[in-house]
Motif scaffolding. Structure first.
Motif, PDB file in Angstrom:
ATOM      1  N   GLN A 177       3.171   2.714   8.496  1.00  0.00           N
ATOM      2  CA  GLN A 177       3.336   2.624   7.195  1.00  0.00           C
ATOM      3  C   GLN A 177       2.727   3.928   6.241  1.00  0.00           C
ATOM      4  O   GLN A 177       2.186   4.896   7.191  1.00  0.00           O
ATOM      5  CB  GLN A 177       1.968   1.741   6.680  1.00  0.00           C
ATOM      6  CG  GLN A 177       0.543   1.806   7.202  1.00  0.00           C
ATOM      7  CD  GLN A 177      -0.326   0.796   6.847  1.00  0.00           C
ATOM      8  OE1 GLN A 177       0.051  -0.218   6.156  1.00  0.00           O
ATOM      9  NE2 GLN A 177      -1.411   0.667   7.603  1.00  0.00           N
ATOM     10  N   SER A 179       0.967   4.296   4.139  1.00  0.00           N
ATOM     11  CA  SER A 179      -0.709   4.367   3.702  1.00  0.00           C
ATOM     12  C   SER A 179      -1.559   5.482   4.288  1.00  0.00           C
ATOM     13  O   SER A 179      -2.434   5.500   3.589  1.00  0.00           O
ATOM     14  CB  SER A 179      -1.354   2.892   3.733  1.00  0.00           C
ATOM     15  OG  SER A 179      -0.258   1.976   3.108  1.00  0.00           O
ATOM     16  N   GLN A 182      -2.471   8.195   1.936  1.00  0.00           N
ATOM     17  CA  GLN A 182      -3.583   7.913   0.825  1.00  0.00           C
ATOM     18  C   GLN A 182      -4.926   8.509   1.536  1.00  0.00           C
ATOM     19  O   GLN A 182      -5.590   9.195   1.000  1.00  0.00           O
ATOM     20  CB  GLN A 182      -3.834   6.388   0.857  1.00  0.00           C
ATOM     21  CG  GLN A 182      -2.885   5.618   0.205  1.00  0.00           C
ATOM     22  CD  GLN A 182      -3.385   4.160   0.136  1.00  0.00           C
ATOM     23  OE1 GLN A 182      -4.645   3.877  -0.249  1.00  0.00           O
ATOM     24  NE2 GLN A 182      -2.282   3.320   0.000  1.00  0.00           N
ATOM     25  N   ARG A 203       8.700   0.774  13.125  1.00  0.00           N
ATOM     26  CA  ARG A 203       8.063  -0.714  13.612  1.00  0.00           C
ATOM     27  C   ARG A 203       9.302  -1.084  14.502  1.00  0.00           C
ATOM     28  O   ARG A 203      10.320  -1.097  14.360  1.00  0.00           O
ATOM     29  CB  ARG A 203       7.862  -1.646  12.640  1.00  0.00           C
ATOM     30  CG  ARG A 203       6.771  -1.211  11.588  1.00  0.00           C
ATOM     31  CD  ARG A 203       6.791  -2.222  10.415  1.00  0.00           C
ATOM     32  NE  ARG A 203       5.974  -1.737   9.451  1.00  0.00           N
ATOM     33  CZ  ARG A 203       5.554  -2.083   8.314  1.00  0.00           C
ATOM     34  NH1 ARG A 203       6.023  -3.274   8.007  1.00  0.00           N
ATOM     35  NH2 ARG A 203       4.847  -1.508   7.307  1.00  0.00           N
ATOM     36  N   GLN A 217       9.502   4.268   3.267  1.00  0.00           N
ATOM     37  CA  GLN A 217       8.385   3.589   2.326  1.00  0.00           C
ATOM     38  C   GLN A 217       8.073   4.503   1.092  1.00  0.00           C
ATOM     39  O   GLN A 217       7.847   5.832   1.433  1.00  0.00           O
ATOM     40  CB  GLN A 217       7.125   3.070   2.779  1.00  0.00           C
ATOM     41  CG  GLN A 217       7.366   1.947   3.667  1.00  0.00           C
ATOM     42  CD  GLN A 217       6.088   1.417   4.178  1.00  0.00           C
ATOM     43  OE1 GLN A 217       5.087   2.200   4.500  1.00  0.00           O
ATOM     44  NE2 GLN A 217       5.870   0.135   4.206  1.00  0.00           N
ATOM     45  N   GLU A 219       5.115   5.151  -1.163  1.00  0.00           N
ATOM     46  CA  GLU A 219       3.340   4.931  -1.388  1.00  0.00           C
ATOM     47  C   GLU A 219       2.861   5.694  -2.674  1.00  0.00           C
ATOM     48  O   GLU A 219       3.295   6.663  -2.874  1.00  0.00           O
ATOM     49  CB  GLU A 219       2.659   5.541  -0.228  1.00  0.00           C
ATOM     50  CG  GLU A 219       1.120   4.975  -0.161  1.00  0.00           C
ATOM     51  CD  GLU A 219       1.089   3.529   0.688  1.00  0.00           C
ATOM     52  OE1 GLU A 219       2.179   3.052   1.226  1.00  0.00           O
ATOM     53  OE2 GLU A 219       0.186   2.985   0.435  1.00  0.00           O
ATOM     54  N   THR A 260      -6.790  -3.116   0.220  1.00  0.00           N
ATOM     55  CA  THR A 260      -6.882  -3.253  -1.268  1.00  0.00           C
ATOM     56  C   THR A 260      -7.408  -4.536  -1.418  1.00  0.00           C
ATOM     57  O   THR A 260      -7.296  -5.411  -0.842  1.00  0.00           O
ATOM     58  CB  THR A 260      -5.526  -3.472  -1.833  1.00  0.00           C
ATOM     59  OG1 THR A 260      -4.735  -4.154  -1.091  1.00  0.00           O
ATOM     60  CG2 THR A 260      -4.605  -2.163  -2.122  1.00  0.00           C
ATOM     61  N   ALA A 283       0.589  -4.099  -2.978  1.00  0.00           N
ATOM     62  CA  ALA A 283      -0.010  -3.209  -3.991  1.00  0.00           C
ATOM     63  C   ALA A 283      -1.399  -3.790  -4.042  1.00  0.00           C
ATOM     64  O   ALA A 283      -1.607  -5.123  -3.389  1.00  0.00           O
ATOM     65  CB  ALA A 283       0.576  -3.021  -5.367  1.00  0.00           C
ATOM     66  N   ALA A 305      -3.355   1.112  -5.315  1.00  0.00           N
ATOM     67  CA  ALA A 305      -2.389   1.642  -4.418  1.00  0.00           C
ATOM     68  C   ALA A 305      -1.040   0.623  -4.371  1.00  0.00           C
ATOM     69  O   ALA A 305      -1.245  -0.488  -4.581  1.00  0.00           O
ATOM     70  CB  ALA A 305      -2.953   1.810  -3.066  1.00  0.00           C
ATOM     71  N   PHE A 306      -0.079   1.389  -4.091  1.00  0.00           N
ATOM     72  CA  PHE A 306       1.024   0.503  -3.633  1.00  0.00           C
ATOM     73  C   PHE A 306       1.938   0.828  -2.715  1.00  0.00           C
ATOM     74  O   PHE A 306       2.148   2.140  -2.479  1.00  0.00           O
ATOM     75  CB  PHE A 306       1.949   0.139  -5.106  1.00  0.00           C
ATOM     76  CG  PHE A 306       2.595   1.313  -5.690  1.00  0.00           C
ATOM     77  CD1 PHE A 306       3.746   2.079  -5.202  1.00  0.00           C
ATOM     78  CD2 PHE A 306       1.854   2.180  -6.730  1.00  0.00           C
ATOM     79  CE1 PHE A 306       4.140   3.262  -5.807  1.00  0.00           C
ATOM     80  CE2 PHE A 306       2.418   3.302  -7.325  1.00  0.00           C
ATOM     81  CZ  PHE A 306       3.586   3.801  -6.845  1.00  0.00           C
TER      82      PHE A 306
HETATM   83  N1  DAH Z   1       1.259  -0.401   3.768  1.00  0.00           N
HETATM   84  C1  DAH Z   1       1.820  -1.719   3.379  1.00  0.00           C
HETATM   85  C2  DAH Z   1       2.932  -2.351   4.292  1.00  0.00           C
HETATM   86  O1  DAH Z   1       3.408  -1.498   5.000  1.00  0.00           O
HETATM   87  C3  DAH Z   1       2.429  -2.121   1.992  1.00  0.00           C
HETATM   88  C4  DAH Z   1       1.449  -1.693   1.006  1.00  0.00           C
HETATM   89  C5  DAH Z   1       0.629  -2.905   0.604  1.00  0.00           C
HETATM   90  C6  DAH Z   1       0.959  -0.556   0.411  1.00  0.00           C
HETATM   91  C7  DAH Z   1      -0.416  -2.616  -0.388  1.00  0.00           C
HETATM   92  C8  DAH Z   1      -0.121  -0.321  -0.399  1.00  0.00           C
HETATM   93  C9  DAH Z   1      -0.944  -1.183  -0.783  1.00  0.00           C
HETATM   94  O2  DAH Z   1      -0.479   0.798  -0.645  1.00  0.00           O
HETATM   95  O3  DAH Z   1      -1.789  -1.287  -1.569  1.00  0.00           O
HETATM   96  O4  DAH Z   1       3.421  -3.350   4.357  1.00  0.00           O
END
Ligand code: DAH
Length: 337
Positions: A177, A179, A182, A203, A217, A219, A260, A283, A305-306
């Motif tokens: 991911q 993330s 971040q 993955r 992705q 982010e 989150t 998110a 975050a998303f």
């Molecule tokens: N990292 C998560 C995934 O790969 C997606 C994600 C969800 C990112 C919530 C975020 C978040 O920043 O706040 O499924």
């Protein structure tokens, strides 16, 4: 690809190969062999194209008709000029350079196109840039701290199962991911933070129309004093409308992610009355444990975050129905964008 588009692409190849073969012929026998192969009445390649053309529906015919005739004429002309060339007694012996006809129309050279995913990524950077988000980056080979631990994903969490990740050795893996970025950004700078990160994640999924073992992705992370879920929703709505059109709606569904709290799934729709919602990603509000891991004070700062799937956005945008098309490098697909 439609039958008509496929035929157009095949005509292109056919024309190039046929003309090259006629030009290459050094003797009448070679030319005859090339003629039979490409435009022979019974089994020539053009016969098959002709049959496919005839089988097209009327609008396919309309789409291809002109190109089809043009191709026939060009190939015929090339055959005629090869015949004329070989009919001259000295032609055979002449070196190839001398036989080159500088007045002949050139073969069309096609310009390449930017890959649809790259186009989408550039647009995302542009739209979020206008919303004030700077582009950040992180490595694709990650350690467990950045991929899991600092994101509040404990060792026993199922997401850390070695069978669900591409581990390189005991400690490192291909990031699953974005993330991770971040954490990398917050470790390096104090708040406020307003970044996006776009890149590949990995993955071990079985490939099908909606899954691929590598995908992209985007982010986002926004940390400051007094950031709320309302800011998150506004930013995502403004993004969706800038990227896909003003009629796009978004909605949040309660969900769970370790990093989150609260967490939501983000869906979007063009026609709310039609009730067709498409899931975009996840998110939420950054979990206090994540702030603690990077040395931010959760009493002073909050953030959202998303994480959204880039392929999914691009597929929605262009009506692409199979994720595998992005990675096959088939120019007949890529040329359409
Ligand atoms: N990292 C998560 C995934 O790969 C997606 C994600 C969800 C990112 C919530 C975020 C978040 O920043 O706040 O499924």
């Amino acid at each position: 690809m439609s039958d008509a588009a496929q035929l157009l692409a095949d005509l292109e190849v056919f024309e190039r190969e046929a003309i090259a073969a006629f030009e290459r012929a050094r003797t009448a026998e070679e030319l005859e062999a090339a003629r039979v192969e490409f435009v022979g009445q019974r089994r020539g390649k053009f016969r098959q194209l002709e049959e496919r053309f005839r089988a097209l529906p009327p609008d396919g015919k309309r789409q291809c008709g002109r190109r089809f005739n043009e191709c026939r004429q060009r190939v015929r002309a090339a055959l005629e000029s090869a015949r004329a060339r070989l009919a001259q007694p000295q032609a055979k012996a002449e070196p190839r350079a001398a036989a080159f006809d500088f007045t002949a129309p050139s073969l069309r050279i096609r310009r390449g196109t930017v890959h649809p995913l790259t186009q989408t990524i550039e647009e995302l950077i542009d739209v979020f840039g206008r919303l004030g988000f700077r582009l950040a980056d992180g490595p694709e080979v990650e350690d467990e701290w950045h991929n899991f631990e600092a994101l509040n994903i404990p060792p026993e969490h199922p997401a850390r199962d070695p069978n669900d990740n591409f581990y390189i050795d005991g400690q490192r893996l291909l990031r699953s991911q974005t993330s991770t970025v971040q954490i990398r950004v917050m470790e390096k700078q104090p708040p406020p933070v307003r970044i996006i990160a776009i890149g590949r994640v990995y993955r071990p999924d079985v490939h099908d129309a909606t899954h691929f073992s590598m995908f992209h992705q985007i982010e986002g992370l926004y940390v400051d004093r007094h950031v709320t879920l309302a800011h998150l929703k506004t930013v995502l709505r403004q993004f969706a409308q800038a990227f896909l059109g003003p009629e796009v709606q978004i909605r949040f569904r309660p969900s769970f992610f370790p990093f989150t709290e609260p967490s939501v799934e983000v869906d979007m729709s063009w026609d709310v009355r039609g009730g067709q919602w498409v899931e975009l990603g996840g998110a939420g509000m950054v979990d206090p444990n994540v702030f603690r891991a990077v040395g931010y004070d959760p009493e002073q700062y909050s953030g959202f975050a998303f994480g959204l799937g880039v392929e999914r956005l691009c597929m929605r945008r262009h009506g692409i129905n199979d994720i595998r098309l992005f990675f096959e490098n088939d120019v007949r697909f890529l040329r359409q964008f």
